[in-house]
Write a protein that holds these residues in place. Structure first.
Motif, short mmCIF file in Angstrom:
data_model
loop_
_atom_site.label_atom_id
_atom_site.label_comp_id
_atom_site.label_asym_id
_atom_site.label_seq_id
_atom_site.Cartn_x
_atom_site.Cartn_y
_atom_site.Cartn_z
N ASP A 9 30.77 27.06 -122.35
CA ASP A 9 30.35 26.25 -121.21
C ASP A 9 30.32 24.76 -121.52
O ASP A 9 29.71 23.98 -120.78
CB ASP A 9 28.96 26.70 -120.73
CG ASP A 9 29.04 28.00 -119.94
OD1 ASP A 9 30.06 28.24 -119.29
OD2 ASP A 9 28.06 28.77 -119.98
N TYR B 73 33.61 20.56 -115.11
CA TYR B 73 33.93 21.98 -115.27
C TYR B 73 33.63 22.41 -116.70
O TYR B 73 33.91 21.67 -117.65
CB TYR B 73 35.41 22.24 -114.98
CG TYR B 73 35.83 21.87 -113.59
CD1 TYR B 73 35.58 22.71 -112.51
CD2 TYR B 73 36.47 20.66 -113.34
CE1 TYR B 73 35.96 22.35 -111.22
CE2 TYR B 73 36.85 20.29 -112.07
CZ TYR B 73 36.60 21.14 -111.01
OH TYR B 73 36.97 20.78 -109.74
N ARG C 168 35.58 26.83 -120.35
CA ARG C 168 36.21 28.11 -120.08
C ARG C 168 36.92 28.14 -118.73
O ARG C 168 37.75 29.02 -118.48
CB ARG C 168 35.18 29.23 -120.14
CG ARG C 168 34.07 29.11 -119.12
CD ARG C 168 33.00 30.18 -119.29
NE ARG C 168 31.85 29.95 -118.44
CZ ARG C 168 31.80 30.31 -117.17
NH1 ARG C 168 32.82 30.95 -116.62
NH2 ARG C 168 30.73 30.06 -116.44
N LYS C 169 36.59 27.17 -117.84
CA LYS C 169 37.22 27.15 -116.53
C LYS C 169 38.42 26.20 -116.45
O LYS C 169 39.02 26.05 -115.39
CB LYS C 169 36.20 26.77 -115.46
CG LYS C 169 35.11 27.81 -115.27
CD LYS C 169 34.21 27.49 -114.09
CE LYS C 169 33.16 28.56 -113.89
NZ LYS C 169 32.32 28.30 -112.70
N SER D 4 41.77 32.27 -113.45
CA SER D 4 42.50 31.46 -114.43
C SER D 4 43.18 30.30 -113.72
O SER D 4 43.00 30.09 -112.52
CB SER D 4 43.55 32.31 -115.16
OG SER D 4 44.52 32.79 -114.24
N HIS E 12 39.65 28.05 -110.63
CA HIS E 12 38.26 27.59 -110.67
C HIS E 12 38.11 26.27 -109.92
O HIS E 12 37.11 26.06 -109.22
CB HIS E 12 37.80 27.44 -112.12
CG HIS E 12 37.70 28.74 -112.86
ND1 HIS E 12 36.68 29.63 -112.66
CD2 HIS E 12 38.51 29.29 -113.80
CE1 HIS E 12 36.85 30.69 -113.45
NE2 HIS E 12 37.96 30.50 -114.14
N ASP F 243 33.08 35.54 -111.06
CA ASP F 243 33.63 34.37 -111.75
C ASP F 243 34.20 34.78 -113.10
O ASP F 243 33.49 35.33 -113.93
CB ASP F 243 32.54 33.31 -111.93
CG ASP F 243 33.06 32.01 -112.50
OD1 ASP F 243 33.42 31.13 -111.71
OD2 ASP F 243 33.12 31.90 -113.74
N GLY F 244 35.51 34.53 -113.29
CA GLY F 244 36.12 34.75 -114.59
C GLY F 244 37.05 35.94 -114.64
O GLY F 244 36.78 36.99 -114.04
#
Length: 478
Positions: free
Chosen positions: A176, A190, A193-194, A386, A390, A408-409
């Motif tokens: 994060d 962001y 990871r996003k 991906s 995001h 999310d993710g």
């Protein structure tokens, strides 16, 4: 726009797509629009031999468009691999690099062609066409299948190259660490990871990584960007110069007509539009949830089981378009057959979203899907996985407010009870009604944008005018 108005022969444009579903189809739609509105603009679309069949619907509708089929093979790719369909994202980088081997053949073709090309319009992932354009002495316009915000954010990353602090392990999917974009409107932040997978997996000195970065930097050397978006959705990002795109012209011409390719956009649908429409006719307006996660993402078994359980418990009517590789739990379809329809393979998405019964779209937030939902006035339940998804989800939820977060993710497994609650409240709750009203308003704005006099209509007219002007300039230099 008539040729006589310019006193010169119409331009000849070389179009170079990137062979991925979400990239290729909107660029072909743009080519179709240019052929319809361009007053005789000649267009050559260059594809590898294996992708030539994908042009058939376009060529049947647009006689001014000609194909250029190029033999293709590369030692870094398995034999016959010419498209990202059904491939993991790891192949995107390899295919980007391998396609650059077409530089030489395209240069030879262009120099030998009796009608010189006057500009190149090429995908954001084929940045190597920028030095090709320079060698030919013509401008290159970059086509982005992402929105204006997504385009600016991805290029900003490869210009600024923000790095995260070292971590004890290499798994950055849970990282994060915040990355800020202070020069973009609303100054979004962001978590690491996003960010784009192509950026997160960059390794300094690695030839493939360095080529990907060079690809984005080449884009910034181009004449301008053509983006499949519209003012009603991304006005803030069109009114203010964007980070690292500030000196570039941006033409927002979307939504490019998704019907330009007809029903064969992704192959023959396994369920016809008429059959899907007949099933949807049995449900009230806005009561059906359409579920689809695009052409690239296959849900892992725990994810598919969670989605199935949530749909069953929500009580909502739904259509679930299931990509190959996603395992629907045994017995699920029989249990929900009175209110649920599972479509395996390619679904007629545009027609489904356009049906009055469909009020919500559980989506991965790929930009083509976002625009198709926006054009249909359908609200969205977001599950970004991906790429630019995001960034798109944040735009939809926090700025346009036409969406509600659902998950999310790419590796996330939703809690079935929670996802069921989100779906049920979207369909029946007061908040869902408000979001749906805004989505309908956005649909009206999308329709107005492409009508004569609308913002996207004017942007396309401006783009065509620019192509004619560039044709005159390049002709004078020859």
């Amino acid at each position: 726009m008539a040729e006589s108005a310019h006193g010169d022969e119409a331009p000849h444009i070389l179009v170079v797509p990137y062979p991925a579903q979400g990239h290729m189809l909107p660029l072909l739609d743009l080519a179709h629009l240019l052929s319809l509105r361009g007053g005789g603009i000649a267009i050559t679309v260059a594809v590898t031999s294996g992708n030539l069949p994908l042009l058939a619907p376009l060529l049947s509708k647009s006689p001014s468009i000609q194909p250029l089929s190029l033999p293709f093979s590369h030692p870094s790719l398995p034999p016959g691999l010419e498209n990202t369909k059904d491939l993991p994202p790891s192949y995107f980088r390899a295919l980007m690099l391998a396609l650059s081997s077409l530089h030489g053949p395209l240069l030879s073709w262009a120099r030998a062609h009796p009608r010189p090309i006057s500009a190149i319009v090429s995908d954001i992932f084929v940045g190597w066409t920028q030095p090709l354009a320079a060698e030919l002495g013509v401008p290159r316009l970059v086509f982005s299948p992402s929105g204006v915000l997504g385009t600016a954010a991805s290029h900003s990353l490869f210009v600024r190259m923000p790095r995260r602090p070292p971590r004890p392990n290499d798994d950055d999917d849970d990282d994060d660490y915040p990355v800020a974009f202070p020069s973009l409107p609303n100054s979004p932040v962001y978590p690491w990871r996003k960010l784009s997978w192509l950026f997160r997996t960059y390794v300094e000195g690695d030839p493939a990584s360095e080529f990907v970065r060079r690809n984005f930097l080449w884009n910034l050397e181009g004449y301008g960007f053509v983006v499949n978006s519209f003012e009603g959705l991304e006005r803030a990002y069109l009114e203010r110069p964007l980070e690292d795109l500030a000196t570039k012209r941006v033409w927002a011409v979307g939504p490019v007509a998704p019907t330009a390719q007809g029903g064969e956009r992704g192959g023959a649908p396994t369920v016809s539009p008429a059959e899907a429409g007949a099933w949807l006719d049995g449900f009230p307006e806005g009561s059906v949830v359409y579920v689809c996660f695009g052409s690239q993402a296959a849900l892992a078994p725990p994810q598919a089981a969670a989605v199935a359980a949530a749909l069953e418990r929500s009580g909502a009517a739904f259509v679930w378009a299931v990509r190959g590789g996603t395992a629907v739990p045994e017995g699920f379809e029989e249990t929900v057959k009175w209110r649920g329809k599972v479509i395996r393979g390619w679904a007629p998405q545009v027609e489904i979203l356009g049906h009055a019964a469909v009020g919500w779209f559980l989506t991965h937030c790929g930009w083509n899907s976002v625009l198709e939902a926006a054009a249909a006035g359908v609200a969205m339940l977001t599950w970004p996985m991906s790429a630019d998804q995001h960034v798109n989800a944040r735009l939809l939820v926090e700025e346009a407010r036409v969406a509600v977060p659902a998950c999310d993710g790419g590796g996330a497994v939703p809690e079935p009870e929670e996802l069921a609650r989100i779906v049920a409240e979207a369909v029946s709750g007061e908040r869902g009604r408000t979001v749906r009203e805004r989505a309908k308003e956005l649909g009206t704005k999308a329709a107005e944008a492409v009508r004569e006099g609308g913002s996207s209509y004017r942007h396309l007219e401006g783009l065509i005018h620019e192509l004619y002007k560039l044709k005159s300039c390049t002709s004078a230099k020859r």
